[in-house]
Scaffold this motif. Structure first.
Motif, PDB file in Angstrom:
ATOM      1  N   ASN A   1     -12.266 -74.158  28.692  1.00  0.00           N
ATOM      2  CA  ASN A   1     -12.387 -75.170  29.754  1.00  0.00           C
ATOM      3  C   ASN A   1     -11.055 -75.821  30.116  1.00  0.00           C
ATOM      4  N   GLN A   2      -9.962 -75.225  29.643  1.00  0.00           N
ATOM      5  CA  GLN A   2      -8.648 -75.804  29.941  1.00  0.00           C
ATOM      6  C   GLN A   2      -7.696 -74.812  30.594  1.00  0.00           C
ATOM      7  N   SER A   3      -7.531 -73.653  30.000  1.00  0.00           N
ATOM      8  CA  SER A   3      -6.575 -72.687  30.542  1.00  0.00           C
ATOM      9  C   SER A   3      -6.936 -71.275  30.100  1.00  0.00           C
ATOM     10  N   VAL A   4      -6.575 -70.318  30.947  1.00  0.00           N
ATOM     11  CA  VAL A   4      -6.776 -68.906  30.645  1.00  0.00           C
ATOM     12  C   VAL A   4      -5.523 -68.144  31.039  1.00  0.00           C
ATOM     13  N   GLY A   5      -5.400 -66.959  30.458  1.00  0.00           N
ATOM     14  CA  GLY A   5      -4.321 -66.059  30.821  1.00  0.00           C
ATOM     15  C   GLY A   5      -4.893 -64.745  31.324  1.00  0.00           C
ATOM     16  N   ALA A   6      -4.105 -64.026  32.106  1.00  0.00           N
ATOM     17  CA  ALA A   6      -4.562 -62.744  32.635  1.00  0.00           C
ATOM     18  C   ALA A   6      -3.400 -61.762  32.640  1.00  0.00           C
ATOM     19  N   ILE A   7      -3.712 -60.533  32.297  1.00  0.00           N
ATOM     20  CA  ILE A   7      -2.748 -59.425  32.370  1.00  0.00           C
ATOM     21  C   ILE A   7      -3.280 -58.442  33.402  1.00  0.00           C
TER      22      ILE A   7
ATOM     23  N   ASP B   1      -3.743 -52.608  49.165  1.00  0.00           N
ATOM     24  CA  ASP B   1      -3.526 -51.173  49.023  1.00  0.00           C
ATOM     25  C   ASP B   1      -3.295 -50.775  47.574  1.00  0.00           C
ATOM     26  N   LYS B   2      -3.662 -51.660  46.655  1.00  0.00           N
ATOM     27  CA  LYS B   2      -3.435 -51.384  45.237  1.00  0.00           C
ATOM     28  C   LYS B   2      -4.768 -51.349  44.489  1.00  0.00           C
ATOM     29  N   ILE B   3      -4.727 -50.643  43.378  1.00  0.00           N
ATOM     30  CA  ILE B   3      -5.864 -50.588  42.457  1.00  0.00           C
ATOM     31  C   ILE B   3      -5.408 -51.236  41.157  1.00  0.00           C
ATOM     32  N   LEU B   4      -6.160 -52.257  40.692  1.00  0.00           N
ATOM     33  CA  LEU B   4      -5.728 -53.052  39.551  1.00  0.00           C
ATOM     34  C   LEU B   4      -6.743 -53.004  38.416  1.00  0.00           C
ATOM     35  N   ASN B   5      -6.201 -53.020  37.185  1.00  0.00           N
ATOM     36  CA  ASN B   5      -7.002 -53.261  35.985  1.00  0.00           C
ATOM     37  C   ASN B   5      -6.695 -54.683  35.516  1.00  0.00           C
ATOM     38  N   ILE B   6      -7.719 -55.516  35.347  1.00  0.00           N
ATOM     39  CA  ILE B   6      -7.522 -56.941  35.063  1.00  0.00           C
ATOM     40  C   ILE B   6      -8.180 -57.294  33.733  1.00  0.00           C
ATOM     41  N   SER B   7      -7.397 -57.934  32.852  1.00  0.00           N
ATOM     42  CA  SER B   7      -7.909 -58.435  31.575  1.00  0.00           C
ATOM     43  C   SER B   7      -7.644 -59.933  31.516  1.00  0.00           C
TER      44      SER B   7
ATOM     45  N   ALA C   1       3.789 -55.584  33.002  1.00  0.00           N
ATOM     46  CA  ALA C   1       2.535 -55.847  33.704  1.00  0.00           C
ATOM     47  C   ALA C   1       2.625 -57.248  34.294  1.00  0.00           C
ATOM     48  N   GLY C   2       1.769 -57.551  35.240  1.00  0.00           N
ATOM     49  CA  GLY C   2       1.712 -58.893  35.784  1.00  0.00           C
ATOM     50  C   GLY C   2       1.024 -59.825  34.812  1.00  0.00           C
ATOM     51  N   VAL C   3       1.623 -60.988  34.570  1.00  0.00           N
ATOM     52  CA  VAL C   3       1.057 -61.969  33.646  1.00  0.00           C
ATOM     53  C   VAL C   3       0.966 -63.307  34.370  1.00  0.00           C
ATOM     54  N   VAL C   4      -0.178 -63.956  34.255  1.00  0.00           N
ATOM     55  CA  VAL C   4      -0.364 -65.249  34.873  1.00  0.00           C
ATOM     56  C   VAL C   4      -1.201 -66.137  33.952  1.00  0.00           C
ATOM     57  N   ILE C   5      -0.841 -67.429  33.896  1.00  0.00           N
ATOM     58  CA  ILE C   5      -1.614 -68.429  33.158  1.00  0.00           C
ATOM     59  C   ILE C   5      -2.125 -69.446  34.167  1.00  0.00           C
ATOM     60  N   VAL C   6      -3.419 -69.729  34.099  1.00  0.00           N
ATOM     61  CA  VAL C   6      -4.078 -70.566  35.094  1.00  0.00           C
ATOM     62  C   VAL C   6      -4.772 -71.725  34.384  1.00  0.00           C
ATOM     63  N   ASP C   7      -4.722 -72.935  34.990  1.00  0.00           N
ATOM     64  CA  ASP C   7      -5.417 -74.074  34.405  1.00  0.00           C
ATOM     65  C   ASP C   7      -6.854 -74.158  34.913  1.00  0.00           C
TER      66      ASP C   7
ATOM     67  N   ILE D   1      -1.853 -72.049  39.149  1.00  0.00           N
ATOM     68  CA  ILE D   1      -0.963 -71.270  38.294  1.00  0.00           C
ATOM     69  C   ILE D   1      -0.070 -72.201  37.491  1.00  0.00           C
ATOM     70  N   VAL D   2      -0.061 -71.998  36.183  1.00  0.00           N
ATOM     71  CA  VAL D   2       0.808 -72.751  35.290  1.00  0.00           C
ATOM     72  C   VAL D   2       2.111 -71.988  35.077  1.00  0.00           C
ATOM     73  N   GLU D   3       1.990 -70.680  34.908  1.00  0.00           N
ATOM     74  CA  GLU D   3       3.168 -69.840  34.685  1.00  0.00           C
ATOM     75  C   GLU D   3       2.810 -68.399  35.030  1.00  0.00           C
ATOM     76  N   CYS D   4       3.804 -67.659  35.514  1.00  0.00           N
ATOM     77  CA  CYS D   4       3.596 -66.233  35.785  1.00  0.00           C
ATOM     78  C   CYS D   4       4.951 -65.551  35.771  1.00  0.00           C
ATOM     79  N   ASN D   5       4.943 -64.242  35.705  1.00  0.00           N
ATOM     80  CA  ASN D   5       6.195 -63.499  35.769  1.00  0.00           C
ATOM     81  C   ASN D   5       6.363 -62.868  37.155  1.00  0.00           C
ATOM     82  N   ARG D   6       7.517 -62.271  37.380  1.00  0.00           N
ATOM     83  CA  ARG D   6       7.813 -61.710  38.705  1.00  0.00           C
ATOM     84  C   ARG D   6       6.938 -60.506  39.004  1.00  0.00           C
ATOM     85  N   ARG D   7       6.552 -59.782  37.979  1.00  0.00           N
ATOM     86  CA  ARG D   7       5.711 -58.598  38.197  1.00  0.00           C
ATOM     87  C   ARG D   7       4.355 -58.996  38.780  1.00  0.00           C
ATOM     88  N   PHE D   8       3.902 -60.219  38.441  1.00  0.00           N
ATOM     89  CA  PHE D   8       2.663 -60.701  39.043  1.00  0.00           C
ATOM     90  C   PHE D   8       2.846 -60.865  40.545  1.00  0.00           C
TER      91      PHE D   8
END
Length: 571
Positions: free
Chosen positions: A506-512, A493-499, A423-429, A434-441
């Motif tokens: 107040n510092q950082s979050v992650g998302a899948i 053109d995509k349909i996404l489920n976001i968690s 799955a796409g993974v991203v960490i945001v400050d 973006i702090v970090e993410c993978n290629r699938r993101f």
């Protein structure tokens, strides 16, 4: 836990901070399951680990129960009070403290400084007859043990005189008899070793903390004792010996105002002593001069001992407090009428033999394969990575003590999880970068995003809003510190489920982010097929119903005709 040694660890409150190793001049600490225990044969009981332990897991052996038992035995017991008592108990008048000790049951209270004056007199007489060379003081038991174990080449340079405490014990026994008991009170842990090794002279060594606890338990407050009830020291009040509690104090009691061929130097702190004695004595030429070095284990002297108040230990006010009664005289003219000589024997501690190959293997176990990998950060408590490797080989340390190695392992695990999760993974400050993410993101968006990811090795620092339209979810998770989900969001053109989940409020979050486009299309196709089948079934049913209705109508007409014919015939 070894309650018989002067210093021990309360293991259940010991945290793996390794601060005791970092400050221990002897590295006399063994780590087992993250807990730091004292290695008795390597320790000199300087008490530094007790002083620096943030969790207060390092303790000085409590002998208060033994002291109470000694006083209850019927024997006359005298207290030997270290010179630094005026700094620890600065809120009390000396006479009030003496009176308080007598209320505890002591037959008398005497100053250890009397023994210090005897030591200075004996040392001064020795130096006057000595040949040119280097001479080390024998006043501090922790220093003597350190030299015996870690600088054995200098054992012959230590003056063969008992410590002030043991000299004072001999003075008291000469004055009051050999059948008395003697209990020392001071800021030191090493004095407990003296009591254990010289039970014929000294019964017990307690700390000022022990004395304060004892007075509190007996509800004795020296501040409330009337001046008329103050008591005096026995057999007399000390003079220049009081200055022993501060660095350079012993030298002051030895200096001859007429001068001479003796030079005096003072060193305090075992780390400083180790540096001073780094070169072997045979390589040092003092010429025609005698160099006497006053050595103290605690930086600044006994006023900075392990139980002295941390907010006041070794400060200028504490030094002035101790030196207030010093009149500038020396001890050279004093006569010592009790034997206070001692023979000191080296007890060298040798490290186990290890080869360079052994060290390389130990370093490899913590991910260090080249000299560039050896950070020498000191996080483990050792001066260098090679020292840590030797500690590993000596079973004094554990692999988990290497902070950089643990960080690298954690980073590798984190990177592997992010890289290979389907799955796409991203960490945001908190700035939505973006702090970090993978290629699938990156693959969730367009080819330019993938190209940017591959070219830069990631999208670190890029604005999240430039790629995805779910910044509102990220902001909500940042503020709430919880989790936010959204299903079937259309993104191009995509349909996404976001968690989205909060890592640090107040510092950082992650998302899948999961691409459910194909799944949703499949569902739509199935739904369409189902609708067609239903429609066909409805048509079929309608046709059946129509045909059935026509057949029923014809049957009814026929039956009516038959019934009518039968009725006519019957009539």
């Amino acid at each position: 836990m070894n309650l018989h040694f002067p210093v021990f660890t309360t293991e259940n409150i010991c945290h793996d901070c390794y601060k005791c190793i970092r400050h221990c001049p002897c590295k006399a600490i063994r780590i087992v399951d993250g807990r730091a225990g004292v290695i008795q044969e390597l320790c000199v009981a300087c008490g530094m680990c007790v002083k620096v332990c943030p969790a207060h897991a390092k303790k000085i052996r409590p002998d208060l129960a033994r002291a109470r038992y000694l006083l209850g035995s019927g024997k006359k017991v005298y207290a030997s009070l270290a010179p630094s008592f005026v700094s620890f108990f600065k809120q009390y008048e000396p006479g009030a403290l003496v009176a308080a000790l007598k209320r505890l049951g002591f037959a008398g209270v005497s100053e250890t400084a009397l023994g210090a004056q005897a030591v200075s007199a004996e040392t001064g007489a020795f130096l006057a007859q000595a040949k040119p060379g280097i001479y080390l003081s024998s006043a501090c038991p922790a220093v003597v043990d350190y030299v015996k174990k870690y600088a054995p080449a200098y054992v012959g340079n230590i003056t063969s005189v008992l410590s002030p405490l043991l000299s004072h014990a001999r003075l008291l026994r000469r004055e009051f008899g050999d059948d008395i008991g003697i209990v020392f009170f001071g800021p030191c842990a090493a004095k407990k070793n003296e009591a254990d090794r010289h039970a014929d002279l000294l019964d017990l060594a307690l700390t000022f903390d022990d004395l304060a606890e004892w007075l509190s338990a007996e509800n004795i407050d020296p501040a409330r004792i009337n001046a008329a009830d103050y008591a005096k020291m026995v057999p007399e009040t000390a003079r220049e010996g009081k200055i022993y509690a501060v660095e350079g104090g012993m030298n002051d009691t030895l200096r001859d105002p007429k001068g001479g061929d003796i030079r005096y130097h003072a060193v305090s702190g075992l780390h400083n002593l180790a540096r001073l004695l780094k070169d072997p004595p045979e390589k040092i030429d003092t010429g025609s001069c005698k160099l006497f070095i006053e050595c103290l284990a605690c930086s600044g002297g006994c006023v900075n001992g392990p139980v002295m108040p941390q907010n006041d230990a070794g400060t200028l006010s504490s030094i002035v407090q101790v030196a207030r009664g010093y009149d500038g005289t020396n001890s050279l003219a004093r006569t010592v009428d009790v034997p206070i000589d001692e023979r000191i024997i080296a007890e060298p501690q040798t490290d186990p033999e290890v080869t360079e190959e052994d060290i390389k293997n130990a370093l490899a176990s913590v991910g260090k394969f080249t000299p560039a990998d050896e950070l020498n950060c000191g996080g483990c408590g050792y001066f260098s990575c090679r020292d840590f490797a030797k500690a590993l080989l000596a079973n004094k340390a554990e692999v988990g003590m290497c902070v950089s190695h643990l960080r690298q392992l954690a980073q590798k695990k984190s990177n592997a999880l992010i890289r290979y999760i389907p799955a796409g993974v991203v960490i945001v400050d908190r700035h939505m970068k973006i702090v970090e993410c993978n290629r699938r993101f990156a693959e969730l968006f367009d080819e330019d995003t993938v190209l940017a990811y591959d070219s830069c090795g990631g999208l670190t620092g890029a604005e999240l809003g430039a790629f995805a339209d779910f910044s509102d979810l990220v902001a909500a998770a940042l503020i709430s510190g919880g989790e936010v989900e959204r299903h079937n969001q259309v993104c191009g053109d995509k349909i996404l489920n976001i968690s989205v989940f909060c890592i640090a409020q107040n510092q950082s979050v992650g998302a899948i982010i999961q691409d459910v486009t194909s799944l949703e299309l499949h569902r739509e196709q199935v739904s369409e097929k189902a609708r067609k089948v239903i429609q066909k079934n409805i048509i079929t049913c309608q046709k059946i119903a129509r045909d059935l209705g026509e057949h029923m109508a014809e049957t009814e007409i026929l039956l009516r005709e038959v019934a009518g014919s039968y009725t006519e015939i019957k009539k």
